[in-house]
Scaffold this motif. Sequence first.
Motif, PDB file in Angstrom:
ATOM      1  N   LEU A   1      35.885  46.924  25.289  1.00 49.37           N
ATOM      2  CA  LEU A   1      35.545  45.451  25.052  1.00 49.37           C
ATOM      3  C   LEU A   1      36.504  44.419  25.818  1.00 49.37           C
ATOM      4  CD1 LEU A   1      34.796  45.706  21.118  1.00 49.37           C
ATOM      5  CD2 LEU A   1      33.195  45.470  23.049  1.00 49.37           C
ATOM      6  N   ARG A   2      37.782  44.786  25.847  1.00 52.03           N
ATOM      7  CA  ARG A   2      38.606  43.858  26.564  1.00 52.03           C
ATOM      8  C   ARG A   2      38.166  43.627  27.902  1.00 52.03           C
ATOM      9  NH1 ARG A   2      44.317  43.729  23.553  1.00 52.03           N
ATOM     10  NH2 ARG A   2      44.431  41.873  24.743  1.00 52.03           N
ATOM     11  N   SER A   3      37.811  44.994  28.538  1.00 49.94           N
ATOM     12  CA  SER A   3      37.529  44.853  30.060  1.00 49.94           C
ATOM     13  C   SER A   3      36.127  44.164  30.412  1.00 49.94           C
ATOM     14  CB  SER A   3      37.397  46.402  30.612  1.00 49.94           C
ATOM     15  OG  SER A   3      36.074  46.856  30.117  1.00 49.94           O
ATOM     16  N   VAL A   4      35.573  44.089  29.331  1.00 46.47           N
ATOM     17  CA  VAL A   4      34.137  43.577  29.841  1.00 46.47           C
ATOM     18  C   VAL A   4      34.144  42.009  29.203  1.00 46.47           C
ATOM     19  CG1 VAL A   4      32.646  45.438  30.090  1.00 46.47           C
ATOM     20  CG2 VAL A   4      32.898  44.374  27.827  1.00 46.47           C
ATOM     21  N   MET A   5      35.196  41.507  28.312  1.00 51.11           N
ATOM     22  CA  MET A   5      35.149  40.241  27.752  1.00 51.11           C
ATOM     23  C   MET A   5      36.263  39.435  28.180  1.00 51.11           C
ATOM     24  SD  MET A   5      32.750  40.424  25.621  1.00 51.11           S
ATOM     25  CE  MET A   5      32.806  39.248  24.366  1.00 51.11           C
ATOM     26  N   GLU A   6      37.207  40.168  28.768  1.00 48.38           N
ATOM     27  CA  GLU A   6      38.395  39.081  29.116  1.00 48.38           C
ATOM     28  C   GLU A   6      38.400  38.912  30.799  1.00 48.38           C
ATOM     29  OE1 GLU A   6      41.909  40.246  27.554  1.00 48.38           O
ATOM     30  OE2 GLU A   6      41.383  40.363  25.548  1.00 48.38           O
ATOM     31  N   PRO A   7      38.657  37.607  31.283  1.00 50.82           N
ATOM     32  CA  PRO A   7      38.820  36.649  30.665  1.00 50.82           C
ATOM     33  C   PRO A   7      37.498  35.970  30.143  1.00 50.82           C
ATOM     34  CG  PRO A   7      39.137  36.269  32.813  1.00 50.82           C
ATOM     35  CD  PRO A   7      38.823  37.644  32.667  1.00 50.82           C
ATOM     36  N   GLU A   8      36.233  36.296  30.757  1.00 47.50           N
ATOM     37  CA  GLU A   8      35.287  35.854  30.026  1.00 47.50           C
ATOM     38  C   GLU A   8      34.166  37.199  29.986  1.00 47.50           C
ATOM     39  OE1 GLU A   8      33.636  33.776  34.272  1.00 47.50           O
ATOM     40  OE2 GLU A   8      35.099  33.111  33.151  1.00 47.50           O
ATOM     41  N   PRO A   9      33.123  37.105  29.267  1.00 47.00           N
ATOM     42  CA  PRO A   9      31.957  38.172  29.285  1.00 47.00           C
ATOM     43  C   PRO A   9      31.704  38.549  30.731  1.00 47.00           C
ATOM     44  CG  PRO A   9      31.750  36.703  27.563  1.00 47.00           C
ATOM     45  CD  PRO A   9      32.617  36.104  28.298  1.00 47.00           C
ATOM     46  N   GLY A  10      31.201  39.724  31.116  1.00 47.96           N
ATOM     47  CA  GLY A  10      30.801  40.071  32.271  1.00 47.96           C
ATOM     48  C   GLY A  10      31.482  41.353  32.746  1.00 47.96           C
ATOM     49  N   LEU A  11      30.974  41.713  34.178  1.00 49.35           N
ATOM     50  CA  LEU A  11      31.550  42.926  34.896  1.00 49.35           C
ATOM     51  C   LEU A  11      32.424  42.553  35.942  1.00 49.35           C
ATOM     52  CD1 LEU A  11      28.236  45.153  34.876  1.00 49.35           C
ATOM     53  CD2 LEU A  11      30.221  45.604  33.485  1.00 49.35           C
ATOM     54  N   GLN A  12      32.824  41.244  35.769  1.00 56.51           N
ATOM     55  CA  GLN A  12      33.479  40.769  37.027  1.00 56.51           C
ATOM     56  C   GLN A  12      35.011  41.684  37.426  1.00 56.51           C
ATOM     57  OE1 GLN A  12      33.127  39.381  34.403  1.00 56.51           O
ATOM     58  NE2 GLN A  12      34.840  38.332  33.493  1.00 56.51           N
ATOM     59  N   ASN A  13      35.737  42.337  36.137  1.00 61.79           N
ATOM     60  CA  ASN A  13      36.828  43.001  36.220  1.00 61.79           C
ATOM     61  C   ASN A  13      36.484  44.338  37.167  1.00 61.79           C
ATOM     62  OD1 ASN A  13      38.620  41.512  34.692  1.00 61.79           O
ATOM     63  ND2 ASN A  13      37.944  42.333  32.993  1.00 61.79           N
ATOM     64  N   TYR A  14      35.402  45.055  36.788  1.00 58.67           N
ATOM     65  CA  TYR A  14      35.035  46.168  37.596  1.00 58.67           C
ATOM     66  C   TYR A  14      34.616  45.761  39.003  1.00 58.67           C
ATOM     67  CZ  TYR A  14      34.858  48.482  33.084  1.00 58.67           C
ATOM     68  OH  TYR A  14      35.450  49.088  31.864  1.00 58.67           O
ATOM     69  N   GLN A  15      33.867  44.541  39.204  1.00 59.38           N
ATOM     70  CA  GLN A  15      33.920  44.293  40.601  1.00 59.38           C
ATOM     71  C   GLN A  15      35.010  43.989  41.241  1.00 59.38           C
ATOM     72  OE1 GLN A  15      31.402  40.679  39.912  1.00 59.38           O
ATOM     73  NE2 GLN A  15      29.383  42.129  40.066  1.00 59.38           N
ATOM     74  N   ALA A  16      35.907  43.253  40.706  1.00 60.38           N
ATOM     75  CA  ALA A  16      37.083  43.103  41.395  1.00 60.38           C
ATOM     76  C   ALA A  16      37.792  44.564  41.744  1.00 60.38           C
ATOM     77  CB  ALA A  16      37.966  42.206  40.549  1.00 60.38           C
ATOM     78  N   LEU A  17      37.795  45.358  40.693  1.00 63.48           N
ATOM     79  CA  LEU A  17      38.509  46.803  40.930  1.00 63.48           C
ATOM     80  C   LEU A  17      38.020  47.498  41.895  1.00 63.48           C
ATOM     81  CD1 LEU A  17      40.951  47.660  39.297  1.00 63.48           C
ATOM     82  CD2 LEU A  17      39.296  48.755  37.838  1.00 63.48           C
ATOM     83  N   LEU A  18      36.659  47.422  41.881  1.00 64.80           N
ATOM     84  CA  LEU A  18      36.161  48.553  42.929  1.00 64.80           C
ATOM     85  C   LEU A  18      35.680  47.878  44.394  1.00 64.80           C
ATOM     86  CD1 LEU A  18      33.740  50.286  40.176  1.00 64.80           C
ATOM     87  CD2 LEU A  18      35.790  51.423  41.268  1.00 64.80           C
ATOM     88  N   GLY A  19      35.652  46.634  44.185  1.00 63.20           N
ATOM     89  CA  GLY A  19      35.324  45.932  45.447  1.00 63.20           C
ATOM     90  C   GLY A  19      36.407  45.501  46.261  1.00 63.20           C
ATOM     91  N   SER A  20      37.694  45.729  45.884  1.00 59.87           N
ATOM     92  CA  SER A  20      38.980  45.328  46.629  1.00 59.87           C
ATOM     93  C   SER A  20      39.566  46.592  47.477  1.00 59.87           C
ATOM     94  CB  SER A  20      39.950  44.580  45.885  1.00 59.87           C
ATOM     95  OG  SER A  20      41.257  45.369  46.097  1.00 59.87           O
ATOM     96  N   THR A  21      39.786  46.471  48.623  1.00 61.71           N
ATOM     97  CA  THR A  21      40.407  47.738  49.299  1.00 61.71           C
ATOM     98  C   THR A  21      41.706  48.071  48.762  1.00 61.71           C
ATOM     99  OG1 THR A  21      40.824  46.157  50.935  1.00 61.71           O
ATOM    100  CG2 THR A  21      39.115  47.455  51.709  1.00 61.71           C
ATOM    101  N   THR A  22      42.532  47.045  48.276  1.00 59.36           N
ATOM    102  CA  THR A  22      43.955  47.223  47.898  1.00 59.36           C
ATOM    103  C   THR A  22      43.769  48.119  46.833  1.00 59.36           C
ATOM    104  OG1 THR A  22      43.990  45.119  48.353  1.00 59.36           O
ATOM    105  CG2 THR A  22      45.772  46.224  47.209  1.00 59.36           C
ATOM    106  N   TYR A  23      42.774  47.891  45.813  1.00 57.81           N
ATOM    107  CA  TYR A  23      42.509  48.923  44.563  1.00 57.81           C
ATOM    108  C   TYR A  23      42.005  49.993  44.904  1.00 57.81           C
ATOM    109  CZ  TYR A  23      43.481  44.297  42.171  1.00 57.81           C
ATOM    110  OH  TYR A  23      44.373  43.495  41.564  1.00 57.81           O
ATOM    111  N   LEU A  24      41.067  50.086  45.756  1.00 54.02           N
ATOM    112  CA  LEU A  24      40.508  51.357  46.172  1.00 54.02           C
ATOM    113  C   LEU A  24      41.326  52.207  46.687  1.00 54.02           C
ATOM    114  CD1 LEU A  24      36.726  50.586  47.764  1.00 54.02           C
ATOM    115  CD2 LEU A  24      37.320  51.665  45.599  1.00 54.02           C
TER     116      LEU A  24
END
Lengths: 360, 291
Positions: free
Chosen positions: B47-70
């Motif tokens: 829940l927190r991963s899709v609710m914070e800081p605001e609802p949506g999948l942006q956390n996953y996008q940030a995680l899987l979209g950045s070369t640093t994290y990849l």
Amino acid sequence: MTFLQIRGLRKDYGIVTAVRDVNLTVERGEFMTFLGPSGSGKSTTLYILAGFENPTAGDILLNGDSLISTPSHKRNIGMVFQRYTLFPHLSVGENIAFPLKVRRLPKAEIDAKVAKMLKLVRLEGFEDRKPAQMSGGQQQRVALARALAYDPPVLLMDEPLSALDKKLREEIQHEIRRIHQETEVTILYVTHDQEEALRLSDRIAVFSKGVIDQIGTGPELYANPATRFVAEFVGDSDFVDCRVLSAQNGRADIAVGSSLTIRGVPMHGRAAAGGAAALMLRPERLSLARGSVGQGSANLAATVTDITFLGSNIHVAAAAETGEALSVRLPFGHEAASSLSRGDTVSLGFDPASAHVFSA
Amino acid sequence: MALLTEQEKIAAVGSIRPIRSRNFALTVPALLLLVVFFILPVVSLLLRSVMEPEPGLQNYQALLGSTTYLKIFLNTFSVSALVTAVTLAIGFPVAWALAIMPKRWASIVFAVLLLSMWTNLLTRTYAWMVLLQRTGIINKTLMGLGLISEPLPLVNNLVGVTIGMTYIMLPFIILPLYGVIRKIDPAILQAAALCGATRWQALSRILIPLAAPGMVSGALMVFVMSLGYFVTPALLGGTANMMLAELIAQFVQSLVNWGMGGAAALVLLVVTLALYAVQLKLFGTARMEGR
Ligand SMILES: Nc1ncnc2c1ncn2[C@@H]1O[C@H](COP(=O)(O)OP(=O)(O)OP(=O)(O)O)[C@@H](O)[C@H]1O
Ligand SMILES: [Mg+2]
């Protein structure tokens, strides 16, 4: 040249001597059986031949060359084990192909050989089965096919049928005989079952406590046992305590009890005059007459303790005057036996030349 | 905190078994425990991963979209794979030796293995730090022997992580492997030898295929445990090869970003479950003889 020769073989495990003084020659194509009770050193001898154990002393020569320093995988010897040793992850066909694959034979040749072997052990159509889907008897036949696939000069078999029931065992014994005749492979076979040994073998080596007591054909062992152990182990036997009166040229005059003297009995082992010995008689070579026969002839007085009808023959248990339990085997329809009952006094006659004396 | 969860995870992973019991009521306390201590935290993380800081999948996008994290993901997988491979390479011969050595010796080796497992993880990792550092025993000995003139960089890099983690993971591969190897009848290997197989052929064509189920389950356990490992990479690794657990810790502890931390943790969980599913499919129900 001798085909296979075992010379002065000995194996010690720490302070235990498993086998010693094993000397044996085997002809090409012969079926030789090691017969003996548990712990007598049969498997140890076989395992040294297979290269799983190094002998403490002695040598094994195959066609004149020593095998001792050759590792197992280069000996080119076949073996069927007591336990099921098919590779469980491979199919029947792949199991038989295994020794050919590690020899890097061409695929066509392997396929042809696997088919030939499946035919030999009469398991055509089973090549895609896994070992777990086969009965014990079938698994041992596959093991036989695998062991023969590379045409080994010698095939070792360590009690391959001991896990099977009696009927199946006899069936596969016939198969083994047939396969031996068809392939002409030299077989060294281990068993503790005398019937199996007699049924299969050209010659039998009788093991007792780590030594070979006697080597010979079945009839030779039966007619002329070299030791009391062989007499007991091959066929049924009766023993009566006796005293050696005199011995020469392999014959002895003996006294049984207080009144009976028997002359010219074949003698085994050394015994001084007056020494204790055992007289061995075969149950089926004893004659039985009612009442007592005159003294002096080879006749033992005995009292009937039990009578058992066994189909083609009748088994009479009797107690000798000197106390030993004796058994007598009479053909069905034997005149004296038909009216016999417990407690009757009988006289058991035998030919001294067919009896044996073993020094105690 | 991190230590405790490591140990708990080890215990939990080791005891997964198909439930055979017909009496469902007996499983209720265990199920409750599972819900309270496992399902609820996971759901709250989700829940927190899709609710914070605001609802949506942006956390996953940030995680899987950045070369640093990849890169961190990739590094996590490659370190885990490397540790698994080294653990297998060392564990297989050890398990084999244990299976064929006299019982009395084997039980001594087992005692040592268990003793090391029961020793505090942090202690063991610090012990490796002492051994591996520039002035540690290993470098001193090698220099004393004249084999090297400069101390080898054994710590704060991939070498240190691999050594430290392999050491910790070894029992988890030795125990299942020992189990399967011990069940293999030695006569089967003798039969292979008489068939003409060299030691190498007997190993590759008979022993390894027969030990495969144990190898796969052991390797999988090591791989999955390595994916989420924190202490050893944090202490023995360098900044250049950060692992996922370190990233999660950073998100949560330093950055107080539960959204990103939860997303990373869930990605890890999904990968882990997928791997277990693969193993169950391959080796779970089918018996190796029976197919
Ligand atoms: N690895 C070993 N270590 C110690 N003693 C052994 C070992 N192998 C065999 N022995 C001993 O050597 C003797 C002969 O054993 P072996 O296995 O050759 O007997 P066997 O005639 O094959 O008996 P069985 O019919 O029970 O198979 C036995 O006393 C046995 O205890
Ligand atoms: Mg034996």
